[in-house]
Motif scaffolding. Structure first.
Motif, PDB file in Angstrom:
ATOM      1  N   TRP A  13       0.835  -1.198   0.000  1.00 31.16           N
ATOM      2  CA  TRP A  13       0.000   0.000   0.000  1.00 31.16           C
ATOM      3  C   TRP A  13       0.874   1.253   0.000  1.00 31.16           C
ATOM      4  CZ3 TRP A  13      -4.875   1.048  -1.049  1.00 31.16           C
ATOM      5  CH2 TRP A  13      -5.850   0.070  -0.910  1.00 31.16           C
ATOM      6  N   ILE A  14       1.862   1.276   0.874  1.00 30.26           N
ATOM      7  CA  ILE A  14       2.726   2.458   0.965  1.00 30.26           C
ATOM      8  C   ILE A  14       3.495   2.645  -0.336  1.00 30.26           C
ATOM      9  CG2 ILE A  14       4.637   3.522   2.212  1.00 30.26           C
ATOM     10  CD1 ILE A  14       3.741   1.876   4.674  1.00 30.26           C
ATOM     11  N   SER A  71      11.748   5.417   1.973  1.00 22.69           N
ATOM     12  CA  SER A  71      10.514   6.096   2.375  1.00 22.69           C
ATOM     13  C   SER A  71       9.534   5.122   3.027  1.00 22.69           C
ATOM     14  CB  SER A  71       9.854   6.766   1.167  1.00 22.69           C
ATOM     15  OG  SER A  71      10.665   7.792   0.647  1.00 22.69           O
ATOM     16  N   ILE A  72       9.455   3.910   2.492  1.00 20.05           N
ATOM     17  CA  ILE A  72       8.584   2.888   3.094  1.00 20.05           C
ATOM     18  C   ILE A  72       9.058   2.568   4.506  1.00 20.05           C
ATOM     19  CG2 ILE A  72       7.823   0.483   2.954  1.00 20.05           C
ATOM     20  CD1 ILE A  72       8.007   0.774  -0.122  1.00 20.05           C
ATOM     21  N   ASP A 103     -12.115  11.480  -5.931  1.00 20.96           N
ATOM     22  CA  ASP A 103     -10.704  11.103  -5.885  1.00 20.96           C
ATOM     23  C   ASP A 103     -10.216  10.902  -4.450  1.00 20.96           C
ATOM     24  OD1 ASP A 103     -10.950  13.720  -5.167  1.00 20.96           O
ATOM     25  OD2 ASP A 103      -9.163  14.405  -6.235  1.00 20.96           O
ATOM     26  N   PRO A 104     -10.772   9.919  -3.725  1.00 23.14           N
ATOM     27  CA  PRO A 104     -10.314   9.687  -2.350  1.00 23.14           C
ATOM     28  C   PRO A 104      -8.852   9.245  -2.341  1.00 23.14           C
ATOM     29  CG  PRO A 104     -11.686   7.872  -3.101  1.00 23.14           C
ATOM     30  CD  PRO A 104     -11.792   8.941  -4.143  1.00 23.14           C
ATOM     31  N   PRO A 105      -8.052   9.733  -1.381  1.00 27.78           N
ATOM     32  CA  PRO A 105      -6.639   9.349  -1.315  1.00 27.78           C
ATOM     33  C   PRO A 105      -6.472   7.857  -1.058  1.00 27.78           C
ATOM     34  CG  PRO A 105      -7.088  11.264   0.061  1.00 27.78           C
ATOM     35  CD  PRO A 105      -8.410  10.725  -0.349  1.00 27.78           C
ATOM     36  N   LEU A 106      -5.395   7.295  -1.598  1.00 26.28           N
ATOM     37  CA  LEU A 106      -5.088   5.884  -1.321  1.00 26.28           C
ATOM     38  C   LEU A 106      -4.819   5.663   0.155  1.00 26.28           C
ATOM     39  CD1 LEU A 106      -2.638   4.807  -4.178  1.00 26.28           C
ATOM     40  CD2 LEU A 106      -5.106   4.451  -4.036  1.00 26.28           C
ATOM     41  N   LEU A 107      -4.088   6.595   0.761  1.00 23.18           N
ATOM     42  CA  LEU A 107      -3.709   6.484   2.167  1.00 23.18           C
ATOM     43  C   LEU A 107      -4.044   7.775   2.889  1.00 23.18           C
ATOM     44  CD1 LEU A 107      -0.106   4.918   2.069  1.00 23.18           C
ATOM     45  CD2 LEU A 107      -2.291   3.722   2.277  1.00 23.18           C
ATOM     46  N   LEU A 108      -4.422   7.657   4.139  1.00 25.45           N
ATOM     47  CA  LEU A 108      -4.548   8.785   5.039  1.00 25.45           C
ATOM     48  C   LEU A 108      -3.630   8.547   6.228  1.00 25.45           C
ATOM     49  CD1 LEU A 108      -8.423   9.348   5.094  1.00 25.45           C
ATOM     50  CD2 LEU A 108      -6.712  10.784   3.946  1.00 25.45           C
ATOM     51  N   TYR A 109      -2.710   9.460   6.445  1.00 21.56           N
ATOM     52  CA  TYR A 109      -1.839   9.399   7.617  1.00 21.56           C
ATOM     53  C   TYR A 109      -2.530  10.152   8.746  1.00 21.56           C
ATOM     54  CZ  TYR A 109       1.731   8.233   4.109  1.00 21.56           C
ATOM     55  OH  TYR A 109       2.448   7.649   3.092  1.00 21.56           O
TER      56      TYR A 109
END
Length: 409
Positions: A13-14, A71-72, A103-109
């Motif tokens: 995912w990341i 980065s991962i 366009d929802p983000p793939l990831l939310l931090y």
């Protein structure tokens, strides 16, 4: 994390969110074609080329480059810290309100409580260079609405955004709390002066970002942030806005998503009222109190706080700050840092003269001298001398009820 993914699935995912040259639209096309990210990376180049160009398809079949791997690893190290979370597009706790957007983000931090992202929310936005009265209004509306159970969403910018977050925090732990949507990586605070406020929000609410760790403030990222602010909320309140204010982008996005748009009117002489007045002419609902918003949207459900009679409706006007509440716990969030990628704010230049400070604090509405003392923190004798000087120069007028008002040039 709310849902514990296998480490390789999480890494996939990341990686997908960081893949060089792969935009969010293409990433979602890959997911629609292949399934989850680890399925994407198991596909052949021929299969992937049905969703992306051949060069990208070949890239996806190779191991990630060293920079992506680093980065991962940095993201996984960040996730190991308390109250740090990543919500994936397939996560059952991903906010449903964002799934409704195109366009929802793939990831939310998320730094803080991720459950707040799914709580009924109202966004409060407005000018960075807000007037003292505008900031007071933002705090009052936010405190009332948070006390009624609404989560207050904003963008952690100076001015109205910061005041909205402060008002929600003042509602206390039984209120609806606040979520700050960042236009930077989750580990960077912009502007730097809001670092302490960010600590408070991470401790008592949530910071959220779609951008990878280490992403600094770049102008084009803030409209992307604004679409999340609009998408997470059932309604957007604009407190002060000039004609070209970025908060009008948030209001437009909210309208396109079918959210309610509210605006507080102001003086016809104030440039910061013109954006709100334009919204009202275009169909935004004029509001004078938090109760007006409640009447339109109904109750959010959940906890409510008892409120004093004089703040019960979150009326426009200054409300007292809770100076005794200890919302700040910066020692608990040592990982947050301020970005250096910012221009100096006006207050970082040489101090203004006392009359200029008083004139700025007056805004465009009548103000009592006691409120000017609070806003300016100038001793009463010095303040009265400055007001007299401004009266003699026809810059301000003393009204029959003892209040002062700026004269129009």
């Amino acid at each position: 994390m709310p849902v514990h993914l296998p480490i390789e699935e999480l890494r996939a995912w990341i990686r997908l969110s960081l893949e060089p040259g792969l935009g969010p639209v293409q990433a979602r096309q890959l997911l629609a074609t292949a399934g989850l990210p680890h399925d994407v990376y198991d596909q052949s180049a021929a299969a992937l080329s049905k969703a992306v160009p051949e060069a990208m398809a070949r890239q996806l079949t190779h191991s990630p480059d060293a920079r992506t791997v680093a980065s991962i690893d940095a993201t996984l190290a960040w996730l190991a810290q308390p109250r740090h979370h990543v919500l994936t597009l397939a996560d059952p706790t991903y906010p449903a309100s964002l799934l409704d957007t195109h366009d929802p983000p793939l990831l939310l931090y998320v730094n803080g409580n991720p459950a707040l992202l799914s709580r009924p929310a109202i966004a409060i936005v407005g000018a960075r260079s807000a007037s003292p009265a505008g900031q007071d209004n933002a705090r009052a509306f936010s405190r009332f609405l948070a006390g009624a159970g609404w989560c207050i969403v904003s963008g952690l910018a100076e001015g109205i955004d910061a005041a909205a977050h402060e008002g929600a925090l003042q509602a206390g732990p039984e209120g609806g709390a606040t979520v700050a949507v960042l236009g930077t990586g989750i580990d960077i605070v912009y502007p730097a002066r809001n670092l302490q406020l960010a600590h408070q929000i991470a401790e008592h609410g949530a910071l959220v970002s779609e951008f990878p760790l280490g992403t600094r403030a770049i102008k084009h990222q803030f409209p992307r942030r604004n679409r999340l602010v609009a998408g997470m909320a059932r309604g957007v309140l604009v407190v002060e806005a000039a004609r070209q204010s970025g908060s009008l982008i948030t209001a437009r996005l909210a309208g396109e998503l079918g959210r309610e748009v509210f605006a507080i009117p102001g003086s016809i002489h104030s440039p910061l009222s013109r954006g709100c007045h334009a919204l009202i002419r275009q169909g935004a609902k004029l509001v004078e109190s938090g109760q007006d918003i409640q009447d339109e949207l109904g109750q959010p459900g959940g906890n409510t706080l008892p409120r004093d009679r004089d703040v019960d409706h979150g009326k426009s006007g200054r409300q007292p700050r809770d100076h005794n509440a200890d919302h700040s716990r910066p020692d608990r969030q040592p990982h947050l840092r301020a970005t250096k990628a910012r221009a100096a704010a006006p207050s970082e230049h040489a101090p203004a003269s006392v009359p200029a400070r008083v004139l700025e604090a007056l805004g465009h509405d009548p103000v009592h001298v006691d409120l000017l003392v609070t806003r300016t923190e100038i001793a009463l004798p010095e303040l009265q001398a400055a007001l007299l000087k401004l009266e003699l120069s026809d810059a301000v007028a003393r009204l029959p009820d003892g209040r002062y008002q700026r004269r129009q040039p």
